[in-house]
Structure formats: structure tokens, C-alpha cells
Design a protein around this motif. Structure first.
Motif, mmCIF file in Angstrom:
data_model
loop_
_atom_site.group_PDB
_atom_site.id
_atom_site.type_symbol
_atom_site.label_atom_id
_atom_site.label_comp_id
_atom_site.label_asym_id
_atom_site.label_seq_id
_atom_site.Cartn_x
_atom_site.Cartn_y
_atom_site.Cartn_z
ATOM 1 N N LYS A 1 -45.933 87.704 -6.190
ATOM 2 C CA LYS A 1 -46.944 88.020 -7.203
ATOM 3 C C LYS A 1 -47.567 86.744 -7.767
ATOM 4 O O LYS A 1 -48.783 86.676 -7.973
ATOM 5 N N GLU A 2 -46.743 85.733 -8.011
ATOM 6 C CA GLU A 2 -47.243 84.458 -8.518
ATOM 7 C C GLU A 2 -48.231 83.845 -7.527
ATOM 8 O O GLU A 2 -49.290 83.334 -7.911
ATOM 9 N N LEU A 3 -47.896 83.922 -6.249
ATOM 10 C CA LEU A 3 -48.768 83.379 -5.215
ATOM 11 C C LEU A 3 -50.095 84.139 -5.146
ATOM 12 O O LEU A 3 -51.167 83.539 -5.075
ATOM 13 N N ASN B 1 -50.787 92.424 -13.750
ATOM 14 C CA ASN B 1 -51.612 93.586 -14.076
ATOM 15 C C ASN B 1 -53.023 93.203 -14.493
ATOM 16 O O ASN B 1 -53.920 94.030 -14.477
ATOM 17 N N SER B 2 -53.230 91.937 -14.896
ATOM 18 C CA SER B 2 -54.554 91.508 -15.326
ATOM 19 C C SER B 2 -55.443 91.088 -14.162
ATOM 20 O O SER B 2 -56.608 90.802 -14.350
ATOM 21 N N ILE B 3 -54.898 91.027 -12.966
ATOM 22 C CA ILE B 3 -55.664 90.612 -11.804
ATOM 23 C C ILE B 3 -56.401 91.818 -11.243
ATOM 24 O O ILE B 3 -55.813 92.861 -11.004
ATOM 25 N N PRO B 4 -57.711 91.691 -11.016
ATOM 26 C CA PRO B 4 -58.472 92.823 -10.491
ATOM 27 C C PRO B 4 -58.137 93.115 -9.039
ATOM 28 O O PRO B 4 -57.710 92.238 -8.302
ATOM 29 N N TYR C 1 -56.200 84.398 -6.779
ATOM 30 C CA TYR C 1 -57.269 84.809 -7.687
ATOM 31 C C TYR C 1 -57.690 83.681 -8.621
ATOM 32 O O TYR C 1 -58.880 83.421 -8.799
ATOM 33 N N SER C 2 -56.725 83.006 -9.224
ATOM 34 C CA SER C 2 -57.062 81.986 -10.219
ATOM 35 C C SER C 2 -57.720 80.754 -9.602
ATOM 36 O O SER C 2 -58.436 80.034 -10.290
ATOM 37 N N SER C 3 -57.500 80.517 -8.324
ATOM 38 C CA SER C 3 -58.124 79.361 -7.670
ATOM 39 C C SER C 3 -59.538 79.663 -7.185
ATOM 40 O O SER C 3 -60.221 78.768 -6.693
ATOM 41 N N GLY C 4 -59.959 80.917 -7.308
ATOM 42 C CA GLY C 4 -61.292 81.282 -6.833
ATOM 43 C C GLY C 4 -61.352 81.430 -5.319
ATOM 44 O O GLY C 4 -62.416 81.324 -4.709
ATOM 45 N N PHE C 5 -60.221 81.679 -4.682
ATOM 46 C CA PHE C 5 -60.137 81.748 -3.222
ATOM 47 C C PHE C 5 -61.143 82.727 -2.622
ATOM 48 O O PHE C 5 -61.767 82.442 -1.602
ATOM 49 N N LEU D 1 -53.722 75.393 -3.402
ATOM 50 C CA LEU D 1 -53.224 76.683 -2.936
ATOM 51 C C LEU D 1 -52.410 76.515 -1.654
ATOM 52 O O LEU D 1 -51.337 77.114 -1.510
ATOM 53 N N GLU D 2 -52.903 75.698 -0.715
ATOM 54 C CA GLU D 2 -52.153 75.416 0.516
ATOM 55 C C GLU D 2 -50.767 74.875 0.174
ATOM 56 O O GLU D 2 -49.753 75.342 0.714
ATOM 57 N N ASN D 3 -50.729 73.903 -0.725
ATOM 58 C CA ASN D 3 -49.451 73.298 -1.114
ATOM 59 C C ASN D 3 -48.565 74.279 -1.876
ATOM 60 O O ASN D 3 -47.334 74.228 -1.768
ATOM 61 N N SER D 4 -49.169 75.191 -2.631
ATOM 62 C CA SER D 4 -48.390 76.213 -3.354
ATOM 63 C C SER D 4 -47.667 77.137 -2.380
ATOM 64 O O SER D 4 -46.529 77.541 -2.620
#
Length: 185
Positions: free
Chosen positions: A107-109, A45-48, A114-118, A167-170
């Protein structure tokens, strides 16, 4: 100083340099991975700009060939957690195969995107430093918008690439792609 001593000193110097560069690289990757992990544990919910019901989310990863035996395959994950794998070359299983991942993993992905600045990354990273390397392309469609990034693995290193490759590896990890691709090489 005789030649054998000189050669020994050059060899030792080279080994020390390689060791220091390796440790620095591992430290940087670990630090970035930790910062991404801390951020990725936040609530969806905190992700824009993300739909709470995840309608019409689509995530893809395509890995391209290299001069050797690099695995060539693609993964697609939809909003319901369905995973479609397509294996092409140098993989354990070729053809199309499906599985699923739990919605919290989707959701985690998305959170990792977002957190990686993609969404702030350039569309292409392909300034060649080393030839004959594999490539990867990641895309995400969310809320009707699509962002795609192409990553040639012979590109000059940068902190942005460390985050992109994390991110690719995730994506590989969350989808358990090794069940089709085989063990990492």
C-alpha cells in the motif's frame, strides 16, 4: 599573470562550479523526496481510483544493462505482497528467487506511485545526454489499468526524473532487492 596562476584559477573555478552543482542537485532531490514522503504518509483510502482490497495489483521494475557492470534484474510485486526477483547479469544471485513484503508496504508503494505523479509522466524518457548508461522500466497494474514508464539514465535531467528515480529506488528498498543484487555501486 603567469600560466601556473591561470591554471590554478581555472582549476579552483571548476571545483567551485562542480561543488555548487552537486549541492544544488542534492538539495533538489532532498526537497522532492521530502515532499513525496509527506504525501506518501496519507491514508490509502485517500488515494483515488484504488481498490481497497488491492485485488489484481501488479508492480514491476526492470533494470537494464549499461556499458560496464550495472546490475540487470527485474522485480515483480503482486497484491498479496509476493516478490519475484529475476537476476540476469552483474548481480549477486542470478535466476528466480522469491520473498514477500507486508501488505502495508505494498500500500505504501502504491501511495508513492500516486504521490510522485507517476500516472502523469510520459511513457518514455530516453533523450540521450550521456551514452552507455543503464535503464529502468517501471509498471503498475491497478484496477485493470496499466501504466509503464521507461527511463534511460542518460536522459537530460528534470524534476520529473528525480521523482521517477525516487520511485525506482523505493521499489528496490521496499523489496530489499540488495539481498539478491548485492550492495549498491
Amino acid at each position: 599573470m603567469n600560466n601556473s596562476v591561470r591554471i590554478s584559477l581555472i582549476f579552483i573555478s571548476a571545483i567551485l562550479t562542480i561543488t555548487l552543482v552537486s549541492y544544488f542537485s542534492i538539495f533538489c532531490q532532498s526537497t522532492i523526496a521530502q515532499s513525496i514522503q509527506i504525501t506518501s504518509n496519507s491514508s490509502i483510502n485517500s488515494i483515488p481510483n484504488i481498490s481497497k482490497d488491492l485485488a489484481n495489483v501488479n508492480i514491476t521494475l526492470s533494470r537494464g544493462p549499461c556499458h560496464g557492470t550495472c546490475p540487470v534484474y527485474s522485480l515483480e510485486i503482486n497484491d498479496k505482497g509476493m516478490v519475484i526477483y529475476r537476476g540476469y547479469e552483474h548481480v549477486k544471485l542470478t535466476g528466480e528467487h522469491t520473498s514477500s513484503v507486508p501488505i502495508p508496504k505494498v500500500k505504501e508503494l502504491i501511495n508513492k506511485f500516486y504521490s510522485s505523479g507517476f500516472f502523469e509522466l510520459e511513457d518514455r524518457y530516453d533523450q540521450v545526454r550521456i551514452t552507455d548508461q543503464p535503464s529502468a522500466e517501471i509498471s503498475i497494474t491497478i484496477d485493470g489499468k496499466t501504466k509503464s514508464v521507461y527511463d534511460y539514465h542518460g536522459t537530460f535531467d528534470s524534476p520529473k526524473l528525480v521523482k521517477l528515480r525516487y520511485l525506482e529506488n523505493s521499489i528496490d528498498e521496499i523489496t530489499n532487492s540488495s539481498q539478491w543484487v548485492g550492495p549498491s555501486r
